[in-house]
Write a protein that holds these residues in place. Structure first.
Motif, PDB file in Angstrom:
ATOM      1  N   TRP A   1      -1.221  -3.145  14.042  1.00 53.87           N
ATOM      2  CA  TRP A   1      -0.958  -1.819  13.484  1.00 53.87           C
ATOM      3  C   TRP A   1      -1.854  -1.518  12.280  1.00 53.87           C
ATOM      4  O   TRP A   1      -1.902  -0.398  11.814  1.00 53.87           O
ATOM      5  N   ASN A   2      -2.537  -2.512  11.772  1.00 52.60           N
ATOM      6  CA  ASN A   2      -3.244  -2.358  10.492  1.00 52.60           C
ATOM      7  C   ASN A   2      -4.734  -2.083  10.683  1.00 52.60           C
ATOM      8  O   ASN A   2      -5.552  -2.494   9.872  1.00 52.60           O
ATOM      9  N   GLY A   3      -5.067  -1.342  11.742  1.00 50.24           N
ATOM     10  CA  GLY A   3      -6.473  -1.060  12.041  1.00 50.24           C
ATOM     11  C   GLY A   3      -7.194  -0.362  10.900  1.00 50.24           C
ATOM     12  O   GLY A   3      -8.393  -0.580  10.686  1.00 50.24           O
ATOM     13  N   HIS A   4      -6.496   0.478  10.148  1.00 43.71           N
ATOM     14  CA  HIS A   4      -7.118   1.170   9.012  1.00 43.71           C
ATOM     15  C   HIS A   4      -6.958   0.384   7.711  1.00 43.71           C
ATOM     16  O   HIS A   4      -7.351   0.884   6.647  1.00 43.71           O
ATOM     17  N   GLY A   5      -6.335  -0.792   7.785  1.00 52.98           N
ATOM     18  CA  GLY A   5      -6.145  -1.576   6.559  1.00 52.98           C
ATOM     19  C   GLY A   5      -5.236  -0.879   5.564  1.00 52.98           C
ATOM     20  O   GLY A   5      -5.350  -1.107   4.352  1.00 52.98           O
ATOM     21  N   ASN A   6      -4.299  -0.044   6.049  1.00 52.00           N
ATOM     22  CA  ASN A   6      -3.461   0.727   5.115  1.00 52.00           C
ATOM     23  C   ASN A   6      -1.986   0.328   5.149  1.00 52.00           C
ATOM     24  O   ASN A   6      -1.133   1.049   4.647  1.00 52.00           O
ATOM     25  N   CYS A   7      -1.691  -0.845   5.733  1.00 48.56           N
ATOM     26  CA  CYS A   7      -0.289  -1.279   5.831  1.00 48.56           C
ATOM     27  C   CYS A   7       0.103  -2.242   4.706  1.00 48.56           C
ATOM     28  O   CYS A   7      -0.718  -3.003   4.192  1.00 48.56           O
ATOM     29  N   ALA A   8       1.379  -2.195   4.371  1.00 52.54           N
ATOM     30  CA  ALA A   8       2.023  -3.184   3.503  1.00 52.54           C
ATOM     31  C   ALA A   8       3.380  -3.469   4.136  1.00 52.54           C
ATOM     32  O   ALA A   8       3.805  -2.751   5.045  1.00 52.54           O
ATOM     33  N   LEU A   9       4.048  -4.512   3.677  1.00 50.40           N
ATOM     34  CA  LEU A   9       5.346  -4.880   4.237  1.00 50.40           C
ATOM     35  C   LEU A   9       6.412  -4.910   3.145  1.00 50.40           C
ATOM     36  O   LEU A   9       6.118  -5.307   2.004  1.00 50.40           O
ATOM     37  N   VAL A  10       7.638  -4.542   3.500  1.00 42.77           N
ATOM     38  CA  VAL A  10       8.786  -4.710   2.605  1.00 42.77           C
ATOM     39  C   VAL A  10       9.442  -6.048   2.913  1.00 42.77           C
ATOM     40  O   VAL A  10       9.859  -6.298   4.057  1.00 42.77           O
ATOM     41  N   VAL A  11       9.506  -6.905   1.890  1.00 43.09           N
ATOM     42  CA  VAL A  11      10.259  -8.157   2.017  1.00 43.09           C
ATOM     43  C   VAL A  11      11.086  -8.287   0.738  1.00 43.09           C
ATOM     44  O   VAL A  11      10.544  -8.235  -0.376  1.00 43.09           O
ATOM     45  N   GLY A  12      12.394  -8.433   0.872  1.00 39.43           N
ATOM     46  CA  GLY A  12      13.290  -8.409  -0.283  1.00 39.43           C
ATOM     47  C   GLY A  12      13.138  -9.624  -1.186  1.00 39.43           C
ATOM     48  O   GLY A  12      12.939 -10.754  -0.729  1.00 39.43           O
ATOM     49  N   ALA A  13      13.283  -9.366  -2.488  1.00 33.96           N
ATOM     50  CA  ALA A  13      13.205 -10.437  -3.485  1.00 33.96           C
ATOM     51  C   ALA A  13      14.343 -11.431  -3.358  1.00 33.96           C
ATOM     52  O   ALA A  13      14.273 -12.551  -3.880  1.00 33.96           O
ATOM     53  N   THR A  14      15.397 -11.017  -2.660  1.00 36.87           N
ATOM     54  CA  THR A  14      16.580 -11.852  -2.505  1.00 36.87           C
ATOM     55  C   THR A  14      16.392 -12.950  -1.461  1.00 36.87           C
ATOM     56  O   THR A  14      17.298 -13.759  -1.256  1.00 36.87           O
ATOM     57  N   TRP A  15      15.209 -12.997  -0.804  1.00 36.91           N
ATOM     58  CA  TRP A  15      14.975 -13.956   0.284  1.00 36.91           C
ATOM     59  C   TRP A  15      13.686 -14.730   0.061  1.00 36.91           C
ATOM     60  O   TRP A  15      12.677 -14.508   0.759  1.00 36.91           O
ATOM     61  N   PRO A  16      13.668 -15.676  -0.882  1.00 39.42           N
ATOM     62  CA  PRO A  16      12.409 -16.382  -1.189  1.00 39.42           C
ATOM     63  C   PRO A  16      11.827 -17.145   0.003  1.00 39.42           C
ATOM     64  O   PRO A  16      10.606 -17.158   0.181  1.00 39.42           O
ATOM     65  N   ALA A  17      12.671 -17.753   0.825  1.00 43.09           N
ATOM     66  CA  ALA A  17      12.125 -18.525   1.957  1.00 43.09           C
ATOM     67  C   ALA A  17      11.408 -17.601   2.939  1.00 43.09           C
ATOM     68  O   ALA A  17      10.325 -17.922   3.449  1.00 43.09           O
ATOM     69  N   GLN A  18      12.008 -16.442   3.177  1.00 48.41           N
ATOM     70  CA  GLN A  18      11.391 -15.493   4.107  1.00 48.41           C
ATOM     71  C   GLN A  18      10.117 -14.893   3.515  1.00 48.41           C
ATOM     72  O   GLN A  18       9.158 -14.609   4.242  1.00 48.41           O
ATOM     73  N   LEU A  19      10.082 -14.716   2.201  1.00 48.40           N
ATOM     74  CA  LEU A  19       8.845 -14.252   1.557  1.00 48.40           C
ATOM     75  C   LEU A  19       7.709 -15.229   1.850  1.00 48.40           C
ATOM     76  O   LEU A  19       6.593 -14.827   2.192  1.00 48.40           O
TER      77      LEU A  19
END
Ligand SMILES: O=C(O)c1cc(=O)[nH]c(=O)n1[C@@H]1O[C@H](COP(=O)(O)O)[C@@H](O)[C@H]1O
Length: 274
Positions: A181-199
């Motif tokens: 999905w990041n063909g234009h290099g314009n994506c970021a992701l939401v990952v919650g601060a409450t989940w360090p392992a998943q980060l």
């Protein structure tokens, strides 16, 4: 300049990974706003002006304006930030996504009406529901991956089999966004601060992609764990967002000073671990 370029520039220029979330709740405003018909705009403007030097981004949350019929305040607030604090990108938190024709209108709402530099998007309707946002190469698309809330795992952790792998759905989302999905290099992701392992896991999947990390402050996320698990190799890569702990640091007349102090303290805390 694109959103991602502006963000990288601001990380360096301000030496800050802090984002102040602008989530107005009039019931929590200081008494001086009680009879102010434009309280939502005035309060958020004061917070933005007081905290600007400590932030890499601002993130207004659309429901906190729309619930009060304050869409015009949101328009004026974003215009004020652009005019008074040029170079600080604005992420509109709207968590949009719908069939293509409707998503097109959501993209126009975020980027043309509100003039946001980036918008949060929900990927769970599939790629076509996010495509109108992705097409705006100069704008940022901040896609929900592993959210901060207690129930995040109800669906996002379900084990799925796809592309020859079995893994939690949020990891599949991370790989889809980074790989396709990041063909234009314009994506970021939401990952919650409450989940360090998943980060840590998502960082390992997507390389240097920026993360929006809400959940420090009122939701109790551990700043040290966030930074150590999710920073990129150059010690950036994160937009660590806090709303209530900064906006309502004081309920008195010193609200703006208290917000500035809270934002500076969070910046310094993050920088200790970068
Ligand atoms: O997309 C978001 O901004 C978001 C994603 C998420 O996983 N968790 C989350 O809390 N948020 C938003 O981030 C803000 C967090 O507010 P505080 O808990 O007051 O710092 C709210 O506006 C939420 O809507």
């Amino acid at each position: 300049m694109t959103f991602i370029e502006a963000l990288k520039h601001r990380w360096q220029q301000a030496n800050s990974l802090v984002c102040v979330g602008l989530d107005p709740e009039p019931a929590k405003f200081p008494a001086k706003f009680t009879n102010d018909p434009d309280a939502i705009f005035a309060f958020c403007r004061d917070i933005a002006d007081a905290t600007a030097e400590y932030v890499c981004c601002f993130k207004p949350q659309i429901a906190h304006f729309a619930a009060h019929g304050a869409e015009s305040a949101l328009e004026r607030l974003i215009a004020h930030i652009h005019a008074t604090h040029p170079g600080i990108p604005v992420i509109l938190d709207a968590k949009r996504g719908d069939i293509g024709s409707t998503a097109q209108q959501y993209a126009a709402e975020a980027f043309d009406r509100y003039q946001a530099d980036a918008v949060t998007a929900n990927p769970y309707l599939g790629r076509d529901s996010v495509q109108p946002f992705l097409n705006r190469a100069d704008k940022g698309v901040v896609i929900l991956c592993r959210t901060s809330n207690a129930g995040a795992g109800d669906l996002q952790d379900l084990s799925i089999h796809a592309d020859g792998n079995t893994r939690p759905l949020y990891q599949h989302v991370a790989e889809k966004v980074a790989g396709e999905w990041n063909g234009h290099g314009n994506c970021a992701l939401v990952v919650g601060a409450t989940w360090p392992a998943q980060l840590r896991e998502v960082r390992a999947i997507v390389g240097e992609m920026p993360f929006l990390v809400p959940g420090v402050g009122a939701q109790g996320g551990d700043v040290e764990a966030v930074v150590k698990n999710a920073r990129t190799t150059d010690g950036t890569g994160l937009v660590v967002s806090s709303s209530r702990a900064i906006l309502y640091a004081s309920g008195g007349d010193d609200y703006a000073d208290a917000a500035a102090h809270a934002a500076r303290t969070l910046r310094d805390q993050i920088n200790r671990y970068r």
